[in-house]
Design an enzyme around this catalytic site. Structure first.
Site, PDB file in Angstrom:
ATOM      1  N   ASP A   7     -34.218   1.369  29.831  1.00  0.00           N
ATOM      2  CA  ASP A   7     -33.300   2.377  29.311  1.00  0.00           C
ATOM      3  C   ASP A   7     -33.221   3.468  30.369  1.00  0.00           C
ATOM      4  OD1 ASP A   7     -33.767   5.135  27.218  1.00  0.00           O
ATOM      5  OD2 ASP A   7     -31.933   3.948  27.230  1.00  0.00           O
ATOM      6  N   ASP A   9     -31.786   7.278  30.027  1.00  0.00           N
ATOM      7  CA  ASP A   9     -32.137   8.644  29.610  1.00  0.00           C
ATOM      8  C   ASP A   9     -33.411   8.654  28.768  1.00  0.00           C
ATOM      9  OD1 ASP A   9     -28.604   9.391  29.116  1.00  0.00           O
ATOM     10  OD2 ASP A   9     -29.831   9.419  30.919  1.00  0.00           O
TER      11      ASP A   9
HETATM   12  O1  GMZ Z   1     -31.114   6.539  26.415  1.00  0.00           O
HETATM   13  P1  GMZ Z   1     -29.830   5.950  27.002  1.00  0.00           P
HETATM   14  O2  GMZ Z   1     -29.319   4.742  26.217  1.00  0.00           O
HETATM   15  O3  GMZ Z   1     -29.982   5.655  28.505  1.00  0.00           O
HETATM   16  O4  GMZ Z   1     -28.705   7.109  26.914  1.00  0.00           O
HETATM   17  C1  GMZ Z   1     -28.671   7.964  25.793  1.00  0.00           C
HETATM   18  C2  GMZ Z   1     -27.552   8.951  26.045  1.00  0.00           C
HETATM   19  O5  GMZ Z   1     -26.360   8.262  26.219  1.00  0.00           O
HETATM   20  C3  GMZ Z   1     -27.310   9.881  24.882  1.00  0.00           C
HETATM   21  O6  GMZ Z   1     -27.288   9.119  23.688  1.00  0.00           O
HETATM   22  C4  GMZ Z   1     -26.895   9.942  22.582  1.00  0.00           C
HETATM   23  O7  GMZ Z   1     -26.911   9.111  21.437  1.00  0.00           O
HETATM   24  P2  GMZ Z   1     -25.504   8.726  20.719  1.00  0.00           P
HETATM   25  O8  GMZ Z   1     -24.717   7.901  21.727  1.00  0.00           O
HETATM   26  O9  GMZ Z   1     -24.804  10.029  20.385  1.00  0.00           O
HETATM   27  O10 GMZ Z   1     -25.914   7.911  19.488  1.00  0.00           O
HETATM   28  C5  GMZ Z   1     -27.876  11.099  22.365  1.00  0.00           C
HETATM   29  O11 GMZ Z   1     -29.141  10.546  22.016  1.00  0.00           O
HETATM   30  C6  GMZ Z   1     -28.052  11.899  23.662  1.00  0.00           C
HETATM   31  O12 GMZ Z   1     -29.112  12.818  23.508  1.00  0.00           O
HETATM   32  C7  GMZ Z   1     -28.367  10.982  24.817  1.00  0.00           C
HETATM   33  O13 GMZ Z   1     -28.354  11.719  26.035  1.00  0.00           O
HETATM   34 MG    MG Z   2     -33.039   6.760  26.089  1.00  0.00          MG
END
Ligand code: GMZ
Ligand code: MG
Ligand code: ZN
Length: 185
Positions: A7, A9
């Site tokens: 993953d 972020d």
């Molecule tokens: O952890 P990965 O998959 O690499 O990326 C997560 C991000 O795209 C964002 O995903 C969003 O979830 P929602 O897309 O709003 O459910 C939120 O959790 C944000 O805080 C976060 O930065």
């Molecule tokens: Mg993540």
């Protein structure tokens, strides 16, 4: 060929509830890029699978996402690390796509692209339950890190069976590189 699916972020870089919207906001978690370099040296191909709904939300555009990934590649290169590919889902939850985690679409695509069965012990490392669920459905061995949203994920429970929990990516890599290689019988 050894493969690991990460993953982005909260595992490679710090996450934010306000999303990572620009290259300036992309800041590596201490030790994560060096951990990727250790994996490379041990013969692993390292692939990222990331939900990037910020695109669908209009928080940033595709060229900006590419610039964020260019910064990640360059930062990795500086420590001798290489990320072989980045698979991302740009959709919103209500787009009902097949690629947004916890669906396993990106993982199936990775298996096809690298011509490997994920069921053969490919590890996936995430900080959110959906990361682990997507990987588990595709046959990966799930690893939860406590960086990013990891502590909240741990506390909420409901982790896929067999999920191992580590403080961060560096600790997962230490474990993976220490464990005896299962010899194919
Ligand atoms: O952890 P990965 O998959 O690499 O990326 C997560 C991000 O795209 C964002 O995903 C969003 O979830 P929602 O897309 O709003 O459910 C939120 O959790 C944000 O805080 C976060 O930065
Ligand atoms: Mg993540
Ligand atoms: Zn998608």
């Amino acid at each position: 060929m050894k493969l690991i699916i990460l993953d982005r972020d909260g595992v490679i870089n710090h996450d934010s509830d306000a999303f990572i919207k620009s290259p300036d906001e992309w800041i590596p978690i201490k030790g994560s890029l060096e951990a990727i370099a250790r994996l490379n040296q041990a013969g692993y191909r390292v692939v990222v699978a990331t939900n990037q709904s910020g695109i669908a939300r209009g928080l940033f555009d595709m060229p900006t996402l590419m610039a964020i990934h260019q910064k990640m590649h360059e930062a990795a290169q500086l420590v001798g690390a290489e990320i072989d590919a980045i698979f991302f889902c740009p959709h919103a939850a209500d787009d009902n796509c097949d690629c947004r985690k916890p669906k396993a679409g990106m993982f199936h695509d990775i298996g096809k692209r690298f011509e490997i069965s994920l069921r053969g012990g490919v590890a996936t490392v995430g900080d959110s339950l959906r990361d682990l669920q997507a990987g588990f459905v595709a046959g990966c061995a799930p690893y939860l890190v406590l960086t990013g949203k990891g502590e909240k994920t741990r506390d909420k429970g409901g982790l896929p069976p067999g999920t191992l929990i580590f403080p961060d990516l560096a600790a997962v890599v230490e474990f993976l590189l220490k464990k005896p290689v299962e010899l194919a019988v």
